[in-house]
Design an enzyme around this catalytic site. Structure first.
Site, PDB file in Angstrom:
ATOM      1  N   HIS A 177      -5.886  -5.333  -4.998  1.00 51.97           N
ATOM      2  CA  HIS A 177      -4.452  -5.376  -5.297  1.00 51.97           C
ATOM      3  C   HIS A 177      -3.665  -5.309  -3.997  1.00 51.97           C
ATOM      4  O   HIS A 177      -4.093  -4.697  -3.016  1.00 51.97           O
ATOM      5  CB  HIS A 177      -4.048  -4.213  -6.220  1.00 51.97           C
ATOM      6  CG  HIS A 177      -2.661  -4.386  -6.746  1.00 51.97           C
ATOM      7  ND1 HIS A 177      -1.551  -4.008  -6.037  1.00 51.97           N
ATOM      8  CD2 HIS A 177      -2.203  -4.942  -7.888  1.00 51.97           C
ATOM      9  CE1 HIS A 177      -0.461  -4.317  -6.734  1.00 51.97           C
ATOM     10  NE2 HIS A 177      -0.837  -4.884  -7.869  1.00 51.97           N
ATOM     11  N   GLU A 218      -0.416 -13.084  -6.655  1.00 54.06           N
ATOM     12  CA  GLU A 218       0.778 -12.229  -6.637  1.00 54.06           C
ATOM     13  C   GLU A 218       1.381 -12.220  -5.233  1.00 54.06           C
ATOM     14  O   GLU A 218       0.923 -11.453  -4.377  1.00 54.06           O
ATOM     15  CB  GLU A 218       0.420 -10.781  -6.998  1.00 54.06           C
ATOM     16  CG  GLU A 218      -0.123 -10.578  -8.379  1.00 54.06           C
ATOM     17  CD  GLU A 218      -0.032  -9.120  -8.824  1.00 54.06           C
ATOM     18  OE1 GLU A 218       0.203  -8.891 -10.006  1.00 54.06           O
ATOM     19  OE2 GLU A 218      -0.180  -8.211  -7.982  1.00 54.06           O
TER      20      GLU A 218
HETATM   21  O1  G3P Z   1      -0.206  -5.678 -10.480  1.00 51.03           O
HETATM   22  C1  G3P Z   1       1.015  -6.155 -10.917  1.00 51.03           C
HETATM   23  C2  G3P Z   1       2.002  -6.225  -9.861  1.00 51.03           C
HETATM   24  O2  G3P Z   1       1.681  -6.031  -8.556  1.00 51.03           O
HETATM   25  C3  G3P Z   1       3.257  -6.933 -10.139  1.00 51.03           C
HETATM   26  O3  G3P Z   1       4.191  -5.909 -10.181  1.00 51.03           O
HETATM   27  O4  G3P Z   1       6.253  -4.845 -10.839  1.00 51.03           O
HETATM   28  O5  G3P Z   1       6.289  -7.169  -9.976  1.00 51.03           O
HETATM   29  O6  G3P Z   1       5.339  -6.705 -12.234  1.00 51.03           O
HETATM   30  P1  G3P Z   1       5.597  -6.188 -10.836  1.00 51.03           P
END
Ligand code: G3P
Length: 227
Positions: free
Chosen positions: A96, A144
């Protein structure tokens, strides 16, 4: 063999106070109830300290947020695979953005997780890392972009190209790999867009954890998968 269905909504509780301790169990139960009511698969990744209690409280897939490539024993403060299994989790996030790992450790853990029947979701931050991680043949990669995490604009709006390119690159390297996207995902429109871009679902956190009505948000997210 992964227990995670496709498509899937994965809710990472991170260490949000709103999703920790008794609130972690409550949120996991809400996810379970919404999954049951809508037929949309939802998996949860509670805070590490709550992993066992959440895994005991619900039947939906419960994932570890992290794992270290160590053996149980003289590894103080680490999270061995065996502990995750002992807690009742069925898989793990790896790499992560808030818990980056060495590629050698990720590769080793993907292999060990396969042997133990645990599902793996490797988080990535760009196309190159997506390619490298997909080549390790995990169950899922999750793109991400770090700069969008925790924000109000979904990656599917801010950078749809990185989502689509990640899907293409990952599937070229590993045809069976699942692809998720995350960062800023907040509602059903974002989830629908993620599906349209070719993903198998989303990985999100703050949109659910910090919502004043978590159930309402989860129902809206599930509506994005059209069930
Ligand atoms: O693991 C999920 C994450 O890093 C995304 O976070 O708060 O943008 O949905 P968020």
């Amino acid at each position: 063999m992964t227990v995670l269905k496709r498509p899937v909504i994965v809710v990472n509780f991170k260490t949000y106070i709103e999703a920790s301790g008794p609130k972690a169990i409550a949120l996991a139960k809400t996810c379970e109830s919404v999954a049951g009511d809508t037929g949309v698969p939802i998996a949860v990744a509670p805070p590490m300290a709550d992993l066992a209690s959440v895994a005991q409280a619900v039947k939906i897939p419960v994932l570890s947020q992290h794992m270290d490539d160590v053996k149980p024993g003289s590894t103080t403060g680490h999270i061995p695979l065996e502990s995750v299994v002992g807690c009742g989790a069925v898989g793990t996030l790896l790499n992560h953005s808030e818990r980056r790992m060495r590629i050698a450790d990720i590769g080793s853990l993907v292999g060990r997780c396969k042997e133990s029947g645990l599902s793996t979701i490797i988080c990535t931050n760009d196309i190159g890392v997506t390619r490298a991680c997909a080549s390790l043949e995990p169950d899922f990669v999750a793109i991400e972009p770090p700069e969008l995490i925790g924000g109000d604009v979904s990656v599917t709006t801010a950078n749809p190209a990185i989502v689509k390119d990640s899907v293409d690159v990952a599937r070229k390297v590993c045809p069976n790999v699942g692809v998720l996207c995350g960062a800023g995902v907040k509602n059903g429109v974002d989830v629908a867009k993620a599906a349209e871009l070719g993903t198998d679902g989303v990985l999100l956190a703050s949109g659910v954890a910090k919502a004043s009505d978590q159930r309402k948000v989860l129902l809206d997210l599930a509506s994005g998968l059209g069930k």
